[in-house]
Design a protein around this motif. Structure first.
Motif, PDB file in Angstrom:
ATOM      1  N   ARG A 113       0.840  -1.207   0.000  1.00 50.01           N
ATOM      2  CA  ARG A 113       0.000   0.000   0.000  1.00 50.01           C
ATOM      3  C   ARG A 113       0.874   1.257   0.000  1.00 50.01           C
ATOM      4  NH1 ARG A 113      -2.072  -3.577  -0.767  1.00 50.01           N
ATOM      5  NH2 ARG A 113      -1.718  -2.609  -2.790  1.00 50.01           N
ATOM      6  N   ARG A 114       1.995   1.218   0.727  1.00 51.38           N
ATOM      7  CA  ARG A 114       2.892   2.373   0.728  1.00 51.38           C
ATOM      8  C   ARG A 114       3.459   2.622  -0.669  1.00 51.38           C
ATOM      9  NH1 ARG A 114       5.332   4.564   5.368  1.00 51.38           N
ATOM     10  NH2 ARG A 114       4.002   4.236   7.174  1.00 51.38           N
ATOM     11  N   GLN A 115       3.847   1.538  -1.340  1.00 55.36           N
ATOM     12  CA  GLN A 115       4.399   1.691  -2.685  1.00 55.36           C
ATOM     13  C   GLN A 115       3.331   2.144  -3.672  1.00 55.36           C
ATOM     14  OE1 GLN A 115       6.428  -2.135  -3.381  1.00 55.36           O
ATOM     15  NE2 GLN A 115       8.360  -1.009  -3.245  1.00 55.36           N
ATOM     16  N   GLU A 116       2.100   1.668  -3.503  1.00 54.86           N
ATOM     17  CA  GLU A 116       1.006   2.118  -4.372  1.00 54.86           C
ATOM     18  C   GLU A 116       0.793   3.626  -4.204  1.00 54.86           C
ATOM     19  OE1 GLU A 116      -3.756   1.213  -5.182  1.00 54.86           O
ATOM     20  OE2 GLU A 116      -2.689   0.188  -3.560  1.00 54.86           O
ATOM     21  N   GLU A 117       0.817   4.090  -2.958  1.00 52.16           N
ATOM     22  CA  GLU A 117       0.679   5.525  -2.686  1.00 52.16           C
ATOM     23  C   GLU A 117       1.817   6.312  -3.342  1.00 52.16           C
ATOM     24  OE1 GLU A 117       1.241   8.389   1.190  1.00 52.16           O
ATOM     25  OE2 GLU A 117       0.375   6.393   1.512  1.00 52.16           O
ATOM     26  N   LYS A 118       3.021   5.779  -3.235  1.00 46.59           N
ATOM     27  CA  LYS A 118       4.189   6.444  -3.819  1.00 46.59           C
ATOM     28  C   LYS A 118       4.056   6.548  -5.336  1.00 46.59           C
ATOM     29  CE  LYS A 118       9.230   5.893  -4.158  1.00 46.59           C
ATOM     30  NZ  LYS A 118      10.388   5.062  -3.727  1.00 46.59           N
ATOM     31  N   VAL A 119       3.597   5.471  -5.982  1.00 47.13           N
ATOM     32  CA  VAL A 119       3.451   5.499  -7.437  1.00 47.13           C
ATOM     33  C   VAL A 119       2.410   6.536  -7.847  1.00 47.13           C
ATOM     34  CG1 VAL A 119       2.806   4.187  -9.488  1.00 47.13           C
ATOM     35  CG2 VAL A 119       4.179   3.098  -7.711  1.00 47.13           C
ATOM     36  N   TYR A 120       1.273   6.573  -7.148  1.00 44.79           N
ATOM     37  CA  TYR A 120       0.237   7.562  -7.478  1.00 44.79           C
ATOM     38  C   TYR A 120       0.783   8.989  -7.341  1.00 44.79           C
ATOM     39  CZ  TYR A 120      -3.823   4.444  -7.898  1.00 44.79           C
ATOM     40  OH  TYR A 120      -4.731   3.504  -8.334  1.00 44.79           O
ATOM     41  N   ASP A 121       1.543   9.237  -6.281  1.00 44.86           N
ATOM     42  CA  ASP A 121       2.104  10.570  -6.053  1.00 44.86           C
ATOM     43  C   ASP A 121       3.015  10.977  -7.210  1.00 44.86           C
ATOM     44  OD1 ASP A 121       3.043  12.924  -4.906  1.00 44.86           O
ATOM     45  OD2 ASP A 121       4.579  11.886  -3.749  1.00 44.86           O
ATOM     46  N   GLN A 122       3.919  10.094  -7.602  1.00 45.39           N
ATOM     47  CA  GLN A 122       4.893  10.451  -8.636  1.00 45.39           C
ATOM     48  C   GLN A 122       4.278  10.407 -10.033  1.00 45.39           C
ATOM     49  OE1 GLN A 122       8.650   8.489  -7.878  1.00 45.39           O
ATOM     50  NE2 GLN A 122       8.319   8.653  -5.685  1.00 45.39           N
ATOM     51  N   LEU A 123       3.272   9.573 -10.205  1.00 42.34           N
ATOM     52  CA  LEU A 123       2.531   9.574 -11.468  1.00 42.34           C
ATOM     53  C   LEU A 123       1.820  10.917 -11.657  1.00 42.34           C
ATOM     54  CD1 LEU A 123       1.447   8.085 -13.967  1.00 42.34           C
ATOM     55  CD2 LEU A 123      -0.325   7.092 -12.520  1.00 42.34           C
ATOM     56  N   ALA A 124       1.322  11.479 -10.562  1.00 39.30           N
ATOM     57  CA  ALA A 124       0.653  12.785 -10.648  1.00 39.30           C
ATOM     58  C   ALA A 124       1.620  13.860 -11.123  1.00 39.30           C
ATOM     59  CB  ALA A 124       0.067  13.153  -9.290  1.00 39.30           C
ATOM     60  N   SER A 125       2.861  13.829 -10.625  1.00 38.93           N
ATOM     61  CA  SER A 125       3.851  14.828 -11.057  1.00 38.93           C
ATOM     62  C   SER A 125       4.103  14.724 -12.549  1.00 38.93           C
ATOM     63  CB  SER A 125       5.163  14.617 -10.294  1.00 38.93           C
ATOM     64  OG  SER A 125       4.972  14.800  -8.911  1.00 38.93           O
ATOM     65  N   LEU A 126       4.219  13.499 -13.049  1.00 36.80           N
ATOM     66  CA  LEU A 126       4.428  13.318 -14.492  1.00 36.80           C
ATOM     67  C   LEU A 126       3.228  13.839 -15.282  1.00 36.80           C
ATOM     68  CD1 LEU A 126       5.978  10.424 -16.422  1.00 36.80           C
ATOM     69  CD2 LEU A 126       3.601  10.945 -16.894  1.00 36.80           C
ATOM     70  N   ARG A 127       2.031  13.567 -14.789  1.00 36.14           N
ATOM     71  CA  ARG A 127       0.837  14.000 -15.525  1.00 36.14           C
ATOM     72  C   ARG A 127       0.707  15.522 -15.552  1.00 36.14           C
ATOM     73  NH1 ARG A 127      -3.518   9.409 -13.417  1.00 36.14           N
ATOM     74  NH2 ARG A 127      -2.938   7.807 -14.952  1.00 36.14           N
ATOM     75  N   LEU A 128       1.165  16.177 -14.494  1.00 38.62           N
ATOM     76  CA  LEU A 128       1.164  17.636 -14.518  1.00 38.62           C
ATOM     77  C   LEU A 128       2.114  18.155 -15.586  1.00 38.62           C
ATOM     78  CD1 LEU A 128       1.059  18.539 -10.723  1.00 38.62           C
ATOM     79  CD2 LEU A 128      -0.700  19.036 -12.434  1.00 38.62           C
ATOM     80  N   ARG A 129       3.265  17.504 -15.720  1.00 44.01           N
ATOM     81  CA  ARG A 129       4.227  17.921 -16.742  1.00 44.01           C
ATOM     82  C   ARG A 129       3.696  17.649 -18.136  1.00 44.01           C
ATOM     83  NH1 ARG A 129      10.183  15.955 -15.989  1.00 44.01           N
ATOM     84  NH2 ARG A 129      10.230  17.059 -17.971  1.00 44.01           N
ATOM     85  N   SER A 130       2.883  16.608 -18.288  1.00 43.27           N
ATOM     86  CA  SER A 130       2.329  16.298 -19.605  1.00 43.27           C
ATOM     87  C   SER A 130       1.015  17.025 -19.843  1.00 43.27           C
ATOM     88  CB  SER A 130       2.129  14.787 -19.761  1.00 43.27           C
ATOM     89  OG  SER A 130       1.234  14.295 -18.777  1.00 43.27           O
ATOM     90  N   GLU A 131       0.734  18.034 -18.998  1.00 46.57           N
ATOM     91  CA  GLU A 131      -0.447  18.887 -19.150  1.00 46.57           C
ATOM     92  C   GLU A 131      -1.735  18.071 -19.095  1.00 46.57           C
ATOM     93  OE1 GLU A 131       0.048  21.328 -22.586  1.00 46.57           O
ATOM     94  OE2 GLU A 131       1.867  22.283 -21.835  1.00 46.57           O
ATOM     95  N   SER A 132      -1.815  17.174 -18.097  1.00 44.66           N
ATOM     96  CA  SER A 132      -3.033  16.398 -17.846  1.00 44.66           C
ATOM     97  C   SER A 132      -3.455  16.619 -16.396  1.00 44.66           C
ATOM     98  CB  SER A 132      -2.793  14.909 -18.116  1.00 44.66           C
ATOM     99  OG  SER A 132      -2.390  14.696 -19.435  1.00 44.66           O
ATOM    100  N   PRO A 133      -3.851  17.865 -16.027  1.00 48.26           N
ATOM    101  CA  PRO A 133      -4.155  18.142 -14.624  1.00 48.26           C
ATOM    102  C   PRO A 133      -5.337  17.337 -14.086  1.00 48.26           C
ATOM    103  CG  PRO A 133      -4.752  20.008 -16.023  1.00 48.26           C
ATOM    104  CD  PRO A 133      -3.976  19.062 -16.873  1.00 48.26           C
ATOM    105  N   GLU A 134      -6.309  16.983 -14.960  1.00 46.44           N
ATOM    106  CA  GLU A 134      -7.437  16.177 -14.480  1.00 46.44           C
ATOM    107  C   GLU A 134      -6.958  14.819 -13.998  1.00 46.44           C
ATOM    108  OE1 GLU A 134      -7.146  17.355 -17.572  1.00 46.44           O
ATOM    109  OE2 GLU A 134      -8.922  18.493 -18.177  1.00 46.44           O
ATOM    110  N   LYS A 135      -6.101  14.178 -14.809  1.00 43.94           N
ATOM    111  CA  LYS A 135      -5.576  12.870 -14.413  1.00 43.94           C
ATOM    112  C   LYS A 135      -4.636  12.988 -13.220  1.00 43.94           C
ATOM    113  CE  LYS A 135      -5.910  10.655 -18.964  1.00 43.94           C
ATOM    114  NZ  LYS A 135      -5.151   9.972 -20.046  1.00 43.94           N
ATOM    115  N   ALA A 136      -3.903  14.104 -13.148  1.00 41.90           N
ATOM    116  CA  ALA A 136      -3.019  14.313 -12.001  1.00 41.90           C
ATOM    117  C   ALA A 136      -3.831  14.423 -10.716  1.00 41.90           C
ATOM    118  CB  ALA A 136      -2.182  15.570 -12.219  1.00 41.90           C
TER     119      ALA A 136
END
Length: 744
Positions: free
Chosen positions: A393-416
């Motif tokens: 669960r900790r690793q799942e949380e970590k992936v979601y957090d860092q996936l959000a940063s990537l999505r912000l950079r790819s201009e996908s704020p809804e998915k972030a």
């Protein structure tokens, strides 16, 4: 033309000697080799190489494989990397033309000599031939003619033979590049040899089309080997004893890492015994040598061997390979890092697999390959979700957090926002400390600001929950609130809240948070148009933590702080200081290897260079930025593309080419208007007004100023542009009519 080889001639035919004779005279060609079995083709290629070396020709051996299918120029990277030192030594005019070509080949862009660390960031001199694992997995979208100039210069220094084994596996980029090269071979001292393990559509493709005059097809005879495994693979693989089957399976699973020392460790055999067994399997046609290792003679053969071993044995091979690669590569990078993650994944060892896939995704993000980074994060997420433990669960949380940063950079704020809310839910479910869940709330607020939503109530509620129990959590939320107030046109409140965030951050040990808060309040001062000296002070204090965050994920904050400091100097009209700060920031961005940061900084430093009247340097920066924009398919309304047009217009105007400057500004205004980018639309109109004023066209000047007022665009401008706009407004009013018309 087809030239079947006569076995009585020996491994090297008269036709090959004729090809090499022509090469020595300066004329190259394309040689296609097929037929026979793997061992026969390999011996034929080695004979060509021996003959070429005897003639003191340069020989390069490359191999295309299914493992590199997704990598642009996967088979050619090693050869193309050899062009980097050549381009560094080239005359300036040639070098300027070749830099885009090397970048398009997937290699690191050439930098100026004093920035050698951009090519090699370790101790000692830069490696002129970086390994494939050091190269960015960024696919180019277009070829550039400049590569041909590089090849020509390289082969004219020394006549060359370049052989590519497994040519049917060439990736699309390599294939297109070679297609452009073939018609020019007759005038170049270069022989390209393409070896095909199967006579299918790929071979037919290369035998036909333009440039057939310079192509020769050598079809090798198939030797009689009753025990050869070239028949039906699945059934024959099951007849092998266990040890040979494990060796073939190990070679298949190891892929490009199938070297002797690694295989011996994985299979638990002595190197001498394994070397003897590998030679025997090569002679029987099960394997082929693939320097520096081995590979199955045919892909179906390797797949059949894995089926024969069974899932449990294959998982053990993956596990052993992952451990061996981790031991021999404590800090893996590039494709190797991703392969280690895949081995852990296939072995069913979840936690290290998640971590390596996350690291691999970060490398993709750093090089701007955001779609591939998203795919790797998704694989890491699936692996973490299969782990029912608390660690999962900790690793799942970590992936979601860092996936959000990537999505912000790819201009996908809804998915972030969606990913951050998942991370927030997991954090709250485990009773995370306030400083952790507050970070997710702040991230959600930032994403919603970019969507035009109002995160104010959620931030207020979160601040009430935190109270004064956690200075770090409160500082995180106040920083987000300061950003929110700035976007709501409440700059004074943004400054006050930002100052409070800085006070709280100073009571913590979080150096990264201190830098973030000070950069944010400096930004609030800049937007408010008040006290740029105060903004400078905050940024200088932020840079005091340079050593504390160097080498950590927060080190990218240095780029932001330096960039803002350059902007402060620019707003204070210290143009030379802004230019120098900008150059320092650009060097830091190159050192960290962040492609998106470098693109952003190239535009900024180009603007500062123009303000400092360093137009030649500004032209160099815009050339590099245009190359990167074209390479990565940057859309017309992207900030980097719009900044490029703005700086190109400034360079043209500074050099006296007002016609080109107007063309660039017209293109900028049209793209910004279509994309709804008000900030650059306002900047473009101000620049057009400046040109109209410079040309003495009062009517045109007033039309630009009316549009700026009518559409309320002046509110988006920074202090420097607003001062420029005020001066233009004053000029447009200070006019007295005369016999010759309007005058200043």
């Amino acid at each position: 033309m087809e030239q079947p080889l006569d076995p009585r001639e020996g491994p090297l035919s008269a036709g090959i000697r004729e090809v090499l004779d022509r090469l020595e005279e300066g004329s190259g060609s394309l040689l296609l080799v097929s037929g026979g079995d793997a061992a026969t083709r390999e011996e034929h290629l080695r004979s060509i190489e021996r003959e070429a070396r005897d003639r003191r020709l340069k020989v390069e051996r490359l191999r295309a494989s299914t493992f590199d299918q997704e990598v642009p120029f996967g088979a050619l990277l090693g050869w193309l990397a050899g062009m980097v030192p050549l381009a560094r030594q080239a005359p300036e005019e040639e070098r300027a033309a070749w830099i885009p070509s090397i970048a398009l080949a997937g290699l690191r862009a050439l930098d100026r000599p004093e920035d050698g660390e951009a090519v090699s960031s370790g101790a000692g001199p830069p490696d002129p031939r970086p390994s494939e694992d050091d190269l960015p997995p960024v696919p180019p979208e277009e070829m550039r003619v400049g590569v041909l100039g590089l090849v020509e210069s390289m082969v004219r220094q020394r006549r060359s033979v370049v052989a590519v084994s497994g040519a049917e596996h060439l990736d699309p980029s390599s294939r297109e590049w070679l297609l452009r090269l073939v018609p020019a071979l007759e005038a170049l001292p270069l022989v390209m040899v393409l070896e095909f393990s199967e006579e299918g559509d790929d071979l037919t493709f290369w035998r036909t089309g333009e440039g057939r005059k310079g192509r020769t097809w050598h079809r090798l005879p198939t030797p009689e080997r009753p025990s050869s495994p070239q028949g039906p693979v699945p059934s024959s693989a099951r007849t092998l004893p266990l040890d040979p089957l494990r060796i073939i399976g190990g070679v298949t699973v190891a892929g490009p890492d199938a070297r002797l020392e690694l295989l011996a460790e994985v299979l638990g055999m002595s190197r001498e015994k394994l070397r003897s067994e590998l030679r025997r399997q090569v002679s029987e046609g099960w394997l082929v040598e693939d320097p520096p290792g081995w590979a199955p003679a045919r892909r179906p053969l390797g797949e059949a061997a894995l089926r024969a071993l069974g899932p449990a044995a294959v998982a053990r091979l993956h596990h052993a390979l992952a451990e061996a690669l981790e031991r021999s590569n404590p800090q893996p990078r590039g494709k190797l890092l991703f392969r280690i993650g895949e081995h852990w994944e296939q072995a069913g060892v979840l936690s290290p697999g998640v971590e390596r896939l996350i690291e691999s995704a970060h490398e993709c993000e750093r090089w701007g390959a955001l779609e591939e980074g998203e795919r790797r994060f998704q694989r890491a997420l699936l692996l973490a979700q299969n782990d029912p433990s608390e660690r999962g669960r900790r690793q799942e949380e970590k992936v979601y957090d860092q996936l959000a940063s990537l999505r912000l950079r790819s201009e996908s704020p809804e998915k972030a926002t969606e990913a951050l809310r998942r991370a927030l839910g997991l954090a709250q479910a485990r009773g995370a400390p306030a400083r952790e869940w507050a970070t997710y709330v702040a991230g959600i607020a930032n994403a919603e600001i970019s969507l035009g939503a109002d995160p104010g109530p959620e931030l207020t509620s979160a601040l009430a929950r935190v109270g004064d129990r956690s200075p770090e959590a409160e500082a995180v939320l106040l920083r987000a609130h300061s950003l929110y107030l700035s976007t709501r046109g409440r700059p004074q409140e943004a400054v006050e809240v930002g100052e409070r965030a800085c006070e709280l951050a100073e009571r913590t040990q979080a150096a990264g948070l201190k830098v973030r808060c000070r950069s944010t309040v400096a930004n609030a001062y800049l937007f408010s148009g008040q006290s740029p000296e105060r903004a400078r002070l905050h940024l200088l204090r932020a840079l005091q933590f340079r050593r504390s965050i160097q080498g950590t994920p927060d080190q990218t904050l240095l780029i932001d702080a330096l960039d803002r400091l350059a902007l402060v100097e620019f707003n204070l009209r210290n143009y030379r200081a802004a230019f120098q700060r900008g150059e320092e920031t650009l060097r830091e961005g190159r050192r960290l290897g962040s492609r998106t940061s470098v693109m952003h900084l190239l535009g900024n430093v180009g603007e500062y260079a123009c303000a400092a009247q360093a137009y030649d340097r500004a032209a160099e920066l815009t050339l590099e930025l245009r190359t990167l924009c074209d390479r990565f398919g940057t859309p017309p309304a992207d900030d980097n593309r719009l900044q490029l047009l703005l700086v190109e217009a400034a360079v043209a105007a500074g050099r006296g080419d007002l016609k080109l400057a107007r063309e660039r500004l017209d293109e900028l205004v049209a793209a910004a208007e279509k994309g709804g980018v008000r900030y650059f639309l306002a900047q473009g109109l101000v620049a057009q007004a400046v040109l109209a004023d410079r040309a003495g066209d009062l009517s045109l000047l007033r039309s630009f100023l009316r549009r700026l007022r009518k559409e309320g665009l002046s509110k988006t401008l920074g202090a420097e542009n607003r001062a420029q706009l005020d001066a233009l407004e004053a000029k447009s009013r200070n006019v007295s009519p005369g016999p010759g018309g309007a005058k200043r």
